[in-house]
Design a protein around this motif. Sequence first.
Motif, PDB file in Angstrom:
ATOM      1  N   ARG A 101       0.819  -1.151   0.085  1.00  0.00           N
ATOM      2  CA  ARG A 101      -0.127   0.060   0.003  1.00  0.00           C
ATOM      3  C   ARG A 101       0.781   1.100  -0.036  1.00  0.00           C
ATOM      4  N   LEU A 102       1.970   1.311   0.832  1.00  0.00           N
ATOM      5  CA  LEU A 102       2.753   2.435   0.983  1.00  0.00           C
ATOM      6  C   LEU A 102       3.540   2.456  -0.574  1.00  0.00           C
ATOM      7  N   VAL A 103       3.841   1.462  -1.200  1.00  0.00           N
ATOM      8  CA  VAL A 103       4.639   1.469  -2.459  1.00  0.00           C
ATOM      9  C   VAL A 103       3.695   2.158  -3.562  1.00  0.00           C
ATOM     10  N   GLN A 104       2.546   1.795  -3.327  1.00  0.00           N
ATOM     11  CA  GLN A 104       1.636   2.556  -4.419  1.00  0.00           C
ATOM     12  C   GLN A 104       1.373   3.712  -3.833  1.00  0.00           C
ATOM     13  N   GLN A 105       1.406   4.241  -2.938  1.00  0.00           N
ATOM     14  CA  GLN A 105       0.933   5.678  -2.500  1.00  0.00           C
ATOM     15  C   GLN A 105       2.403   6.569  -3.242  1.00  0.00           C
ATOM     16  N   GLU A 151      19.117  -5.668   7.122  1.00  0.00           N
ATOM     17  CA  GLU A 151      20.626  -5.763   7.518  1.00  0.00           C
ATOM     18  C   GLU A 151      21.196  -6.669   6.203  1.00  0.00           C
ATOM     19  N   ASP A 152      20.539  -7.076   5.192  1.00  0.00           N
ATOM     20  CA  ASP A 152      21.170  -7.584   4.153  1.00  0.00           C
ATOM     21  C   ASP A 152      20.885  -6.824   2.781  1.00  0.00           C
ATOM     22  N   ASP A 153      21.803  -6.996   1.774  1.00  0.00           N
ATOM     23  CA  ASP A 153      22.013  -6.135   0.753  1.00  0.00           C
ATOM     24  C   ASP A 153      20.824  -6.550  -0.152  1.00  0.00           C
ATOM     25  N   ASP A 154      20.288  -7.799  -0.290  1.00  0.00           N
ATOM     26  CA  ASP A 154      18.919  -7.949  -1.329  1.00  0.00           C
ATOM     27  C   ASP A 154      17.779  -7.473  -0.744  1.00  0.00           C
ATOM     28  N   THR A 155      17.632  -7.172   0.801  1.00  0.00           N
ATOM     29  CA  THR A 155      16.472  -6.456   1.130  1.00  0.00           C
ATOM     30  C   THR A 155      16.599  -5.138   1.045  1.00  0.00           C
ATOM     31  N   ILE A 156      17.706  -4.534   1.014  1.00  0.00           N
ATOM     32  CA  ILE A 156      17.888  -3.108   0.741  1.00  0.00           C
ATOM     33  C   ILE A 156      17.721  -2.835  -0.871  1.00  0.00           C
ATOM     34  N   ALA A 157      18.026  -3.424  -1.702  1.00  0.00           N
ATOM     35  CA  ALA A 157      18.053  -3.418  -3.016  1.00  0.00           C
ATOM     36  C   ALA A 157      16.600  -3.608  -3.509  1.00  0.00           C
ATOM     37  N   ARG A 158      15.802  -4.383  -2.868  1.00  0.00           N
ATOM     38  CA  ARG A 158      14.434  -4.614  -3.249  1.00  0.00           C
ATOM     39  C   ARG A 158      13.628  -3.403  -2.784  1.00  0.00           C
ATOM     40  N   ILE A 159      13.907  -2.651  -1.678  1.00  0.00           N
ATOM     41  CA  ILE A 159      13.384  -1.603  -1.142  1.00  0.00           C
ATOM     42  C   ILE A 159      13.453  -0.473  -1.982  1.00  0.00           C
ATOM     43  N   VAL A 160      14.795  -0.266  -2.484  1.00  0.00           N
ATOM     44  CA  VAL A 160      15.121   0.914  -3.397  1.00  0.00           C
ATOM     45  C   VAL A 160      14.533   0.879  -4.800  1.00  0.00           C
ATOM     46  N   GLU A 161      14.482  -0.572  -5.220  1.00  0.00           N
ATOM     47  CA  GLU A 161      13.803  -0.775  -6.516  1.00  0.00           C
ATOM     48  C   GLU A 161      12.445  -0.414  -6.485  1.00  0.00           C
ATOM     49  N   GLN A 162      11.819  -1.035  -5.483  1.00  0.00           N
ATOM     50  CA  GLN A 162      10.298  -0.970  -5.344  1.00  0.00           C
ATOM     51  C   GLN A 162       9.944   0.779  -5.032  1.00  0.00           C
ATOM     52  N   LEU A 163      10.647   1.509  -4.475  1.00  0.00           N
ATOM     53  CA  LEU A 163      10.341   2.929  -4.250  1.00  0.00           C
ATOM     54  C   LEU A 163      10.773   4.030  -5.427  1.00  0.00           C
ATOM     55  N   GLY A 164      11.479   3.130  -6.381  1.00  0.00           N
ATOM     56  CA  GLY A 164      11.719   4.242  -7.226  1.00  0.00           C
ATOM     57  C   GLY A 164      12.975   4.007  -8.180  1.00  0.00           C
ATOM     58  N   GLY A 165      13.821   3.022  -7.565  1.00  0.00           N
ATOM     59  CA  GLY A 165      15.360   2.711  -8.169  1.00  0.00           C
ATOM     60  C   GLY A 165      16.148   3.849  -8.111  1.00  0.00           C
ATOM     61  N   ASP A 166      16.491   4.373  -9.508  1.00  0.00           N
ATOM     62  CA  ASP A 166      17.515   5.473  -9.252  1.00  0.00           C
ATOM     63  C   ASP A 166      16.958   6.781  -9.022  1.00  0.00           C
ATOM     64  N   ARG A 167      15.865   7.007  -8.638  1.00  0.00           N
ATOM     65  CA  ARG A 167      15.060   8.193  -8.210  1.00  0.00           C
ATOM     66  C   ARG A 167      15.321   8.230  -6.616  1.00  0.00           C
ATOM     67  N   VAL A 168      15.660   7.429  -6.152  1.00  0.00           N
ATOM     68  CA  VAL A 168      15.810   7.127  -4.678  1.00  0.00           C
ATOM     69  C   VAL A 168      17.161   7.833  -4.064  1.00  0.00           C
ATOM     70  N   HIS A 169      16.868   8.894  -2.965  1.00  0.00           N
ATOM     71  CA  HIS A 169      18.117   9.538  -2.601  1.00  0.00           C
ATOM     72  C   HIS A 169      17.900   9.265  -0.863  1.00  0.00           C
ATOM     73  N   VAL A 170      18.921   8.634  -0.395  1.00  0.00           N
ATOM     74  CA  VAL A 170      19.090   8.168   1.054  1.00  0.00           C
ATOM     75  C   VAL A 170      19.532   9.159   1.772  1.00  0.00           C
ATOM     76  N   LEU A 171      18.871   9.717   2.775  1.00  0.00           N
ATOM     77  CA  LEU A 171      19.200  10.498   3.861  1.00  0.00           C
ATOM     78  C   LEU A 171      19.230  10.046   5.400  1.00  0.00           C
ATOM     79  N   VAL A 172      20.346   9.877   5.725  1.00  0.00           N
ATOM     80  CA  VAL A 172      20.725   9.305   7.137  1.00  0.00           C
ATOM     81  C   VAL A 172      21.169  10.586   7.964  1.00  0.00           C
ATOM     82  N   THR A 173      20.396  10.470   9.249  1.00  0.00           N
ATOM     83  CA  THR A 173      20.614  11.286  10.237  1.00  0.00           C
ATOM     84  C   THR A 173      21.217  10.870  11.573  1.00  0.00           C
ATOM     85  N   LEU A 174      22.159  11.456  11.973  1.00  0.00           N
ATOM     86  CA  LEU A 174      23.157  11.015  13.038  1.00  0.00           C
ATOM     87  C   LEU A 174      23.453  11.917  14.202  1.00  0.00           C
ATOM     88  N   ARG A 175      23.298  11.300  15.487  1.00  0.00           N
ATOM     89  CA  ARG A 175      23.605  11.929  16.480  1.00  0.00           C
ATOM     90  C   ARG A 175      24.708  11.205  17.205  1.00  0.00           C
TER      91      ARG A 175
END
Length: 398
Positions: free
Chosen positions: A91-95, A115-139
Motif C-alpha cells: 500500500r505504501l509503495v503504491q502511494q 541488514e542484508d543487501d538483497d532486502t535493501i536493493a528490493r526496497i530501493v527498486e520498489q520505491l523508485g530505483g535510481d530516483r531514490v536518494h537516501v538520507l541518514v541522520t546521525l547524533r
Amino acid sequence: METDCTRDDARVKSAARPAPLPAGTRLLHIGPHKTGTTAIQGALFDARDRLPEHGVEFPGNTRHPMEAVLAAVARPAMMGDAVPTEQHWARLVQQVKAAGRRTAVISSEFFADAEDDDTIARIVEQLGGDRVHVLVTLRPLARIMPSQWQQYVQNGLRMGYEDWLKHMLRKAPYEQPNPSFWRRHRHDRLVERWVRAVGPERVTVVVVDDRDRDRLMRTFEALLGLPENLLQPVPDTANRSLTLAETEMLRNLNKEFRGNELPDELYSKLVRNGAIMHMKNTCSPTPQDVKISTPRWALEDAARIAGEMIDGITHMGVRVLGDPALLSALPKSAGERPAEPRIAPEVAAHALYGALAAAAEVPVRHSTPAKARTVHQTSSVELVKVLGHRCLKKLRRR
C-alpha cells in the motif's frame, strides 16, 4: 554547515543552504532511531496538505508508516503488537508511485533495521530505483545509548542500564540482549550498506546538532525545495524519553510480567499502550527528575567507536551536512553519578490508571460460572495469570 567528503584532502565547509534535490526524487529517510526522526515525521505529516503546492508529497495515512516498513525489512512487530503484513508495504509503495513527478519523502527509522543487501536493493527498486536518494541522520553515540536503552525497556527489556552497556560495549559479540542496537548504530556500516545499493552520490548524511534543533527542519526544507519555516515542530509528549525513575519502575514491572508468563498481547495493550502512554501524556519531567546518566567508561568507549565510524563515513564519498566531529564529542556532564531515582506518587498513579483505562476498553462479560474456590483462597500469581488470559481472550474476541 556542509562537508564535502568526496575528496580525501582538507574538508570543504560551508554554511550555505544545500541545493534542492531534483524534482521527482524519492527522499528515503532511514533514521536511525533516536536521531530526530519523530520530530521530522510529525512536522511533515502536519504540513502534508501544504506540501503539494511546492511539488512535494508525504505518502501514507499516518505520521509514521511503521507497519509497512517493518514488513519490508522482515522485522517482527513491537512486543505483543499485530504482525505486519506485505499488504502494508504494498500500500505504501503504491502511494509513493502515485506521487508521479512530484518529490516524495518517506521517513522511518526502521529502514535502518534492513541488514542484508538483497532486502535493501528490493526496497530501493520498489520505491523508485535510481530516483531514490537516501538520507541518514546521525547524533552522538553517547547521547543515543541512554535513549535507546529506555526504549528497549518500553518493549520489555529487564536488564539494568550499566549491565546493558557492558553487554553492548565490552562483551563480544556485542549482540545480547539487543542485536538490533549495532545493526542500527554502527553508523559507518549502516551507511555502507545503503551506499552499495544506490551509490555514494545518492546518499546524504546529516549530523544533528543538539544545540540547534531547528537546523534539522531547515535542512529537510532545503533538500525538498520547501520555503523556509514551512516545517514546524509538533508537540508529541507520547514520544518523550522516560526519566530514570520511570524507566526503573517499568523495568521492574517487566520482571514481574515475564516472571508470571503473561501473554505478550497483554503487555502491548495494558503496559506499553496503556500505562506508559498515559504516563507520558499526563506527566512532564521536572528539573528535579533524575535523567539516565552514562558512566564515564561507557562514554569513552562510545567516543572511540564514534571516531572510527566518522573515519569510515568520511571516506565513502557521501555528502555530509554538519560537523562530523560532533559525533564523537563527550557530553559536558560526562560520567556524573546520578542521584537515587524516586518515582513521584502521582506519576505511579497515572501509570496505573493508564493500565486500568486500557483494560476497561475491553467489554466485560459476566457469564463465567462461580467456582468453588474463592479469590481469597487463590494465590496472587494464579490470579494474575487468570486475569491476563481473560483479558487476552477478550482482546481477541474484540
